[in-house]
Motif scaffolding. Structure first.
Motif, PDB file in Angstrom:
ATOM      1  N   PRO A   7       0.828  -1.215   0.000  1.00  0.00           N
ATOM      2  CA  PRO A   7       0.000   0.000   0.000  1.00  0.00           C
ATOM      3  C   PRO A   7       0.858   1.259   0.000  1.00  0.00           C
ATOM      4  O   PRO A   7       1.941   1.297   0.589  1.00  0.00           O
ATOM      5  N   MET A   8       0.369   2.287  -0.686  1.00  0.00           N
ATOM      6  CA  MET A   8       1.039   3.580  -0.658  1.00  0.00           C
ATOM      7  C   MET A   8       0.971   4.132   0.757  1.00  0.00           C
ATOM      8  O   MET A   8      -0.082   4.069   1.405  1.00  0.00           O
ATOM      9  N   GLN A   9       2.066   4.664   1.256  1.00  0.00           N
ATOM     10  CA  GLN A   9       2.072   5.153   2.623  1.00  0.00           C
ATOM     11  C   GLN A   9       3.055   6.296   2.803  1.00  0.00           C
ATOM     12  O   GLN A   9       3.925   6.533   1.969  1.00  0.00           O
ATOM     13  N   VAL A  10       2.891   7.003   3.911  1.00  0.00           N
ATOM     14  CA  VAL A  10       3.741   8.143   4.240  1.00  0.00           C
ATOM     15  C   VAL A  10       5.100   7.631   4.718  1.00  0.00           C
ATOM     16  O   VAL A  10       5.189   6.888   5.693  1.00  0.00           O
ATOM     17  N   SER A  11       6.152   8.059   4.039  1.00  0.00           N
ATOM     18  CA  SER A  11       7.506   7.683   4.465  1.00  0.00           C
ATOM     19  C   SER A  11       8.213   8.816   5.210  1.00  0.00           C
ATOM     20  O   SER A  11       9.119   8.565   5.995  1.00  0.00           O
ATOM     21  N   GLU A  12       7.802  10.077   4.967  1.00  0.00           N
ATOM     22  CA  GLU A  12       8.414  11.213   5.649  1.00  0.00           C
ATOM     23  C   GLU A  12       7.357  12.286   5.884  1.00  0.00           C
ATOM     24  O   GLU A  12       6.460  12.485   5.061  1.00  0.00           O
ATOM     25  N   LEU A  13       7.497  12.982   7.016  1.00  0.00           N
ATOM     26  CA  LEU A  13       6.691  14.160   7.331  1.00  0.00           C
ATOM     27  C   LEU A  13       7.646  15.267   7.750  1.00  0.00           C
ATOM     28  O   LEU A  13       8.541  15.043   8.584  1.00  0.00           O
ATOM     29  N   TRP A  14       7.449  16.468   7.216  1.00  0.00           N
ATOM     30  CA  TRP A  14       8.349  17.583   7.495  1.00  0.00           C
ATOM     31  C   TRP A  14       7.559  18.851   7.784  1.00  0.00           C
ATOM     32  O   TRP A  14       6.537  19.118   7.143  1.00  0.00           O
ATOM     33  N   ILE A  15       8.059  19.623   8.740  1.00  0.00           N
ATOM     34  CA  ILE A  15       7.601  20.993   8.925  1.00  0.00           C
ATOM     35  C   ILE A  15       8.811  21.917   8.810  1.00  0.00           C
ATOM     36  O   ILE A  15       9.951  21.516   9.060  1.00  0.00           O
ATOM     37  N   TYR A  16       8.539  23.158   8.432  1.00  0.00           N
ATOM     38  CA  TYR A  16       9.567  24.191   8.263  1.00  0.00           C
ATOM     39  C   TYR A  16       9.085  25.409   9.052  1.00  0.00           C
ATOM     40  O   TYR A  16       8.482  26.326   8.477  1.00  0.00           O
ATOM     41  N   PRO A  17       9.308  25.416  10.371  1.00  0.00           N
ATOM     42  CA  PRO A  17       8.711  26.478  11.191  1.00  0.00           C
ATOM     43  C   PRO A  17       9.047  27.886  10.725  1.00  0.00           C
ATOM     44  O   PRO A  17       8.192  28.774  10.770  1.00  0.00           O
ATOM     45  N   VAL A  18      10.295  28.108  10.276  1.00  0.00           N
ATOM     46  CA  VAL A  18      10.692  29.416   9.745  1.00  0.00           C
ATOM     47  C   VAL A  18      10.831  29.282   8.235  1.00  0.00           C
ATOM     48  O   VAL A  18      11.640  28.489   7.749  1.00  0.00           O
ATOM     49  N   LYS A  19      10.054  30.034   7.520  1.00  0.00           N
ATOM     50  CA  LYS A  19      10.050  29.951   6.055  1.00  0.00           C
ATOM     51  C   LYS A  19      11.469  30.039   5.494  1.00  0.00           C
ATOM     52  O   LYS A  19      12.213  30.954   5.818  1.00  0.00           O
TER      53      LYS A  19
END
Length: 287
Positions: A7-19
């Protein structure tokens, strides 16, 4: 390694708090109406309030970012300046800022962090935080009624491993000595692990569900010089990759496309390993 047909799945999640500064990989994150929690809630602006980014200041890639319950902490990837912190929810002076065509108000984070950033990127600048009382609209041509943080235009960016694999295959076919482009240079929020033979399948996705959260895929993402920038050193790729190769097969008018802009239709949490379900597919208007 992913097995064919899984199944297709999330391998990475990222946030960039400061643009335009370094990102933070996360295991789980809340989806809010404007995007992932804490994603692009801060921004560096010049003395006129115009946003700054790696497009003109690639050294911003050297600014490390960390969050705890009380503080945003910035660090100098060169190791020259000591880390500096500002309160996550502190008070300050409202000031007018500009993000592309959007003029809005933000909260200035003070003189100390301004001096620190000015020394690091060698440009007079300030750090500001987004104010929820001044919602920023997305482009009504693609996402009417939606709002966004200080991200360029839309709440989330999705990319897939299959599409990056195909791009790197083409780069290395043209130049076997070329280093593969890492996913981080595209600064995605959500990376989907996808079978290698399904490169750019995301072009046809119109609505999708990741875990328990539903999204509309409203627009392909047109890419800029930031994708040629090493996200640790700030160095530009001397061969203008990946833009050079994207121009050979991912051009639409003057735009080079990689990744999909998403708008959340429901809220909740995403986590690594969440499955992706495609709800609807079909063509959409050209850019």
């Amino acid at each position: 390694m992913r097995n064919q047909g899984e199944p297709m799945q999330v391998s990475e999640l990222w946030i960039y708090p400061v643009k335009s500064c370094r990102g933070i990989a996360v295991e789980q994150i809340e989806v809010t109406p404007t995007g992932l929690s804490q994603d692009r809630h801060w921004m560096i602006v010049d003395v006129q309030g115009q946003f700054l980014s790696q497009r003109t200041h690639p050294q911003m890639a050297q600014i490390g970012v960390a969050l705890d319950a009380e503080q945003l902490v910035l660090s100098d990837g060169r190791g020259v300046l000591d880390p500096i912190a500002v309160p996550r929810f502190g008070t300050g002076t409202e000031r007018a800022v500009q993000v592309w065509k959007t003029r809005t108000m933000a909260l200035d984070q003070g003189d100390a962090i301004a001096a620190w950033l000015t020394a690091l990127i060698d440009t007079p600048c300030r750090l500001v935080r987004q104010l929820p009382t001044y919602p920023r609209p997305t482009n009504p041509d693609y996402a009417p009624g939606a709002t966004v943080s200080f991200a360029d235009g839309y709440p989330l960016l999705l990319t897939t491993t299959a599409s990056l694999g195909e791009l790197n295959r083409r780069i290395q076919a043209a130049d076997p000595a070329a280093a593969p482009v890492p996913m981080g240079q595209f600064r995605p929020n959500v990376v989907i692990d996808l079978d290698p033979d399904r490169a750019f399948a995301e072009d046809d996705w119109r609505s999708l569900q990741i875990g328990a959260v539903r999204f509309d895929s409203v627009k392909p993402c047109d890419r800029c010089i930031i994708t040629t920038t090493d996200q640790t050193s700030g160095d530009r790729n001397p061969h203008q990759e990946p833009l050079k190769t994207l121009a050979t097969f991912r051009r639409q008018q003057s735009k080079l496309l990689f990744g999909e802009n998403l708008v959340p239709q429901t809220l909740g949490y995403l986590q690594r390993g969440d499955r992706l379900e495609i709800l609807t597919t079909g063509p959409r208007p050209r850019l």
